[in-house]
Design a protein around this motif. Structure first.
Motif, PDB file in Angstrom:
ATOM      1  N   UNK A  24       0.825  -1.208   0.000  1.00  0.00           N
ATOM      2  CA  UNK A  24       0.000   0.000   0.000  1.00  0.00           C
ATOM      3  C   UNK A  24       0.861   1.261   0.000  1.00  0.00           C
ATOM      4  N   UNK A  25       1.948   1.257   0.742  1.00  0.00           N
ATOM      5  CA  UNK A  25       2.832   2.423   0.765  1.00  0.00           C
ATOM      6  C   UNK A  25       3.596   2.559  -0.548  1.00  0.00           C
ATOM      7  N   UNK A  26       3.971   1.451  -1.150  1.00  0.00           N
ATOM      8  CA  UNK A  26       4.729   1.502  -2.393  1.00  0.00           C
ATOM      9  C   UNK A  26       3.874   1.995  -3.553  1.00  0.00           C
ATOM     10  N   UNK A  27       2.589   1.662  -3.538  1.00  0.00           N
ATOM     11  CA  UNK A  27       1.688   2.068  -4.618  1.00  0.00           C
ATOM     12  C   UNK A  27       0.797   3.232  -4.208  1.00  0.00           C
ATOM     13  N   UNK A  28       1.244   4.027  -3.240  1.00  0.00           N
ATOM     14  CA  UNK A  28       0.416   5.148  -2.770  1.00  0.00           C
ATOM     15  C   UNK A  28       0.174   6.173  -3.869  1.00  0.00           C
ATOM     16  N   UNK A  29       1.129   6.328  -4.792  1.00  0.00           N
ATOM     17  CA  UNK A  29       0.948   7.319  -5.847  1.00  0.00           C
ATOM     18  C   UNK A  29      -0.160   6.931  -6.812  1.00  0.00           C
ATOM     19  N   UNK A  30      -0.602   5.669  -6.782  1.00  0.00           N
ATOM     20  CA  UNK A  30      -1.684   5.230  -7.649  1.00  0.00           C
ATOM     21  C   UNK A  30      -3.055   5.447  -7.027  1.00  0.00           C
ATOM     22  N   UNK A  31      -3.111   5.902  -5.798  1.00  0.00           N
ATOM     23  CA  UNK A  31      -4.375   6.137  -5.100  1.00  0.00           C
ATOM     24  C   UNK A  31      -4.517   7.629  -4.835  1.00  0.00           C
ATOM     25  N   UNK A  32      -5.591   8.257  -5.322  1.00  0.00           N
ATOM     26  CA  UNK A  32      -5.752   9.705  -5.093  1.00  0.00           C
ATOM     27  C   UNK A  32      -5.847  10.074  -3.623  1.00  0.00           C
ATOM     28  N   UNK A  34      -4.215   8.934  -1.228  1.00  0.00           N
ATOM     29  CA  UNK A  34      -2.891   8.923  -0.599  1.00  0.00           C
ATOM     30  C   UNK A  34      -1.898   9.800  -1.365  1.00  0.00           C
ATOM     31  N   UNK A  35      -2.408  10.739  -2.130  1.00  0.00           N
ATOM     32  CA  UNK A  35      -1.532  11.567  -2.958  1.00  0.00           C
ATOM     33  C   UNK A  35      -0.677  12.513  -2.135  1.00  0.00           C
ATOM     34  N   UNK A  36      -1.092  12.814  -0.909  1.00  0.00           N
ATOM     35  CA  UNK A  36      -0.330  13.764  -0.081  1.00  0.00           C
ATOM     36  C   UNK A  36       0.798  13.088   0.693  1.00  0.00           C
ATOM     37  N   UNK A  37       1.105  11.840   0.369  1.00  0.00           N
ATOM     38  CA  UNK A  37       2.202  11.148   1.044  1.00  0.00           C
ATOM     39  C   UNK A  37       3.516  11.888   0.809  1.00  0.00           C
ATOM     40  N   UNK A 195     -10.059  -7.312   2.035  1.00  0.00           N
ATOM     41  CA  UNK A 195     -10.742  -6.612   3.127  1.00  0.00           C
ATOM     42  C   UNK A 195      -9.749  -5.880   4.020  1.00  0.00           C
ATOM     43  N   UNK A 196      -8.619  -6.515   4.314  1.00  0.00           N
ATOM     44  CA  UNK A 196      -7.619  -5.869   5.160  1.00  0.00           C
ATOM     45  C   UNK A 196      -7.026  -4.644   4.476  1.00  0.00           C
ATOM     46  N   UNK A 197      -6.827  -4.728   3.170  1.00  0.00           N
ATOM     47  CA  UNK A 197      -6.228  -3.603   2.453  1.00  0.00           C
ATOM     48  C   UNK A 197      -7.213  -2.457   2.268  1.00  0.00           C
ATOM     49  N   UNK A 198      -8.444  -2.770   1.848  1.00  0.00           N
ATOM     50  CA  UNK A 198      -9.392  -1.719   1.494  1.00  0.00           C
ATOM     51  C   UNK A 198     -10.158  -1.171   2.680  1.00  0.00           C
ATOM     52  N   UNK A 199     -10.373  -1.978   3.703  1.00  0.00           N
ATOM     53  CA  UNK A 199     -11.143  -1.503   4.857  1.00  0.00           C
ATOM     54  C   UNK A 199     -10.275  -1.196   6.072  1.00  0.00           C
ATOM     55  N   UNK A 200      -8.999  -1.619   6.034  1.00  0.00           N
ATOM     56  CA  UNK A 200      -8.151  -1.388   7.192  1.00  0.00           C
ATOM     57  C   UNK A 200      -6.962  -0.499   6.907  1.00  0.00           C
ATOM     58  N   UNK A 201      -6.073  -0.954   6.030  1.00  0.00           N
ATOM     59  CA  UNK A 201      -4.796  -0.257   5.832  1.00  0.00           C
ATOM     60  C   UNK A 201      -4.977   1.058   5.099  1.00  0.00           C
ATOM     61  N   UNK A 202      -5.649   1.034   3.948  1.00  0.00           N
ATOM     62  CA  UNK A 202      -5.783   2.248   3.144  1.00  0.00           C
ATOM     63  C   UNK A 202      -6.577   3.335   3.874  1.00  0.00           C
ATOM     64  N   UNK A 203      -7.733   3.040   4.491  1.00  0.00           N
ATOM     65  CA  UNK A 203      -8.417   4.100   5.242  1.00  0.00           C
ATOM     66  C   UNK A 203      -7.573   4.667   6.384  1.00  0.00           C
ATOM     67  N   UNK A 204      -6.794   3.820   7.033  1.00  0.00           N
ATOM     68  CA  UNK A 204      -5.945   4.323   8.115  1.00  0.00           C
ATOM     69  C   UNK A 204      -4.896   5.300   7.573  1.00  0.00           C
ATOM     70  N   UNK A 205      -4.249   4.942   6.483  1.00  0.00           N
ATOM     71  CA  UNK A 205      -3.251   5.831   5.890  1.00  0.00           C
ATOM     72  C   UNK A 205      -3.895   7.124   5.394  1.00  0.00           C
ATOM     73  N   UNK A 206      -5.090   7.026   4.834  1.00  0.00           N
ATOM     74  CA  UNK A 206      -5.788   8.226   4.358  1.00  0.00           C
ATOM     75  C   UNK A 206      -6.124   9.164   5.513  1.00  0.00           C
ATOM     76  N   UNK A 207      -6.631   8.616   6.617  1.00  0.00           N
ATOM     77  CA  UNK A 207      -6.958   9.448   7.763  1.00  0.00           C
ATOM     78  C   UNK A 207      -5.710  10.066   8.377  1.00  0.00           C
ATOM     79  N   UNK A 208      -4.617   9.307   8.391  1.00  0.00           N
ATOM     80  CA  UNK A 208      -3.380   9.841   8.957  1.00  0.00           C
ATOM     81  C   UNK A 208      -2.851  11.001   8.126  1.00  0.00           C
ATOM     82  N   UNK A 209      -2.938  10.897   6.803  1.00  0.00           N
ATOM     83  CA  UNK A 209      -2.462  11.981   5.946  1.00  0.00           C
ATOM     84  C   UNK A 209      -3.379  13.190   6.001  1.00  0.00           C
TER      85      UNK A 209
END
Length: 271
Positions: A24-32, A34-37, A195-209
């Protein structure tokens, strides 16, 4: 720094969680989302936060993970039962054949060689007697016969060892072949990963950013954010300079009152 696994996440599945987080961190540039990483928090800082919040992230996919573990345990139990039955059925025949071959291969050369030495020794000793007994030649003939049996037994033992080695090598190659993953287990694993990626990891990274309290000078947000971000921050100690009202009355000291002694003449009585 070593992080402990979540209570419902088995140790064997922790590497999979780490791989999903790194992906998820490596492909963050592919997700809008997570663009502020890299603006306020970089990938390593986000990874540290996510590892500390493993319990919260894995809880988002708890149902899929429980199903995945259940399917995996059922398949393992079935495989163990089948392998145990096959080992019991084929083990007796193999053990019986191997036992007879081992006995023949070991005892036959020893017994034949011992008999050969005895007959030859006795036969040559008898030939030293004058006159030579008639059965001396019989003893020598028997000794050479047992010598031939010894050679045959040794050859039989060598062939048996070669056959056993070839059979074991073929078994090892078959055991090393990759076993295909059943479709049911593969589907359950993929459902948990998604489920872990879309409902757990990615939302957490989005909220943190998106947390406005996160800054580049701090590895984690300084104050608890909303949503999934745990309270992981640090606050600066509140130091205040002493004010005039905070000063209390100073303790007062007075010098001791010394008086000189009253000395008079010899006729003057002291008071």
């Amino acid at each position: 720094m070593h992080m402990t696994s979540a209570p419902h996440l088995l140790t064997e599945d922790r590497p999979e969680f780490d791989r999903l987080l790194d992906e998820a961190l490596r492909t963050a540039d592919e997700r809008p989302e997570l663009a502020t990483l890299g603006e306020r928090l970089n990938a390593e800082q986000l990874r540290t936060m996510a590892l500390a919040a493993t319990t919260l992230l894995t809880a988002a996919a708890a149902a899929e993970y429980d199903h995945y573990v259940k399917v995996r345990e059922e398949l393992r139990d079935g495989a163990l039962s089948a392998s145990g039955t096959n080992a019991e059925d084929g083990g007796e025949d193999q053990d019986g054949g191997a036992g007879v071959s081992a006995v023949v291969g070991v005892l036959a050369p020893v017994l034949a060689g011992t008999a050969m030495l005895i007959f030859l020794l006795v036969g040559y000793c008898l030939k030293m007697i004058d006159p030579v007994p008639a059965f001396a030649e019989t003893m020598l003939t028997a000794g050479w016969l047992f010598g031939a049996l010894t050679v045959a037994a040794l050859l039989f033992a060598v062939v048996g060892l070669l056959v056993t080695a070839l059979r074991n090598s073929s078994t090892e190659v078959a055991a090393e072949e990759s076993v295909p993953i059943p479709d049911e287990l593969s589907r359950a694993r993929e459902a948990w990963r998604n489920a872990l990626l879309e409902r757990g990891i990615v939302p957490f990274l989005r909220d943190a950013l998106a947390d406005p309290t996160a800054g580049p000078g701090y590895p984690v947000p300084r104050t608890p954010g909303a949503g999934r971000i745990p309270s992981l921050g640090y606050t600066r100690p509140d130091f205040t300079s002493p004010g005039p009202n905070s000063q209390g009355p100073r303790p007062g000291f007075s010098s001791p009152d010394f008086t000189s002694p009253d000395f008079g003449g010899p006729d003057h009585d002291p008071e």
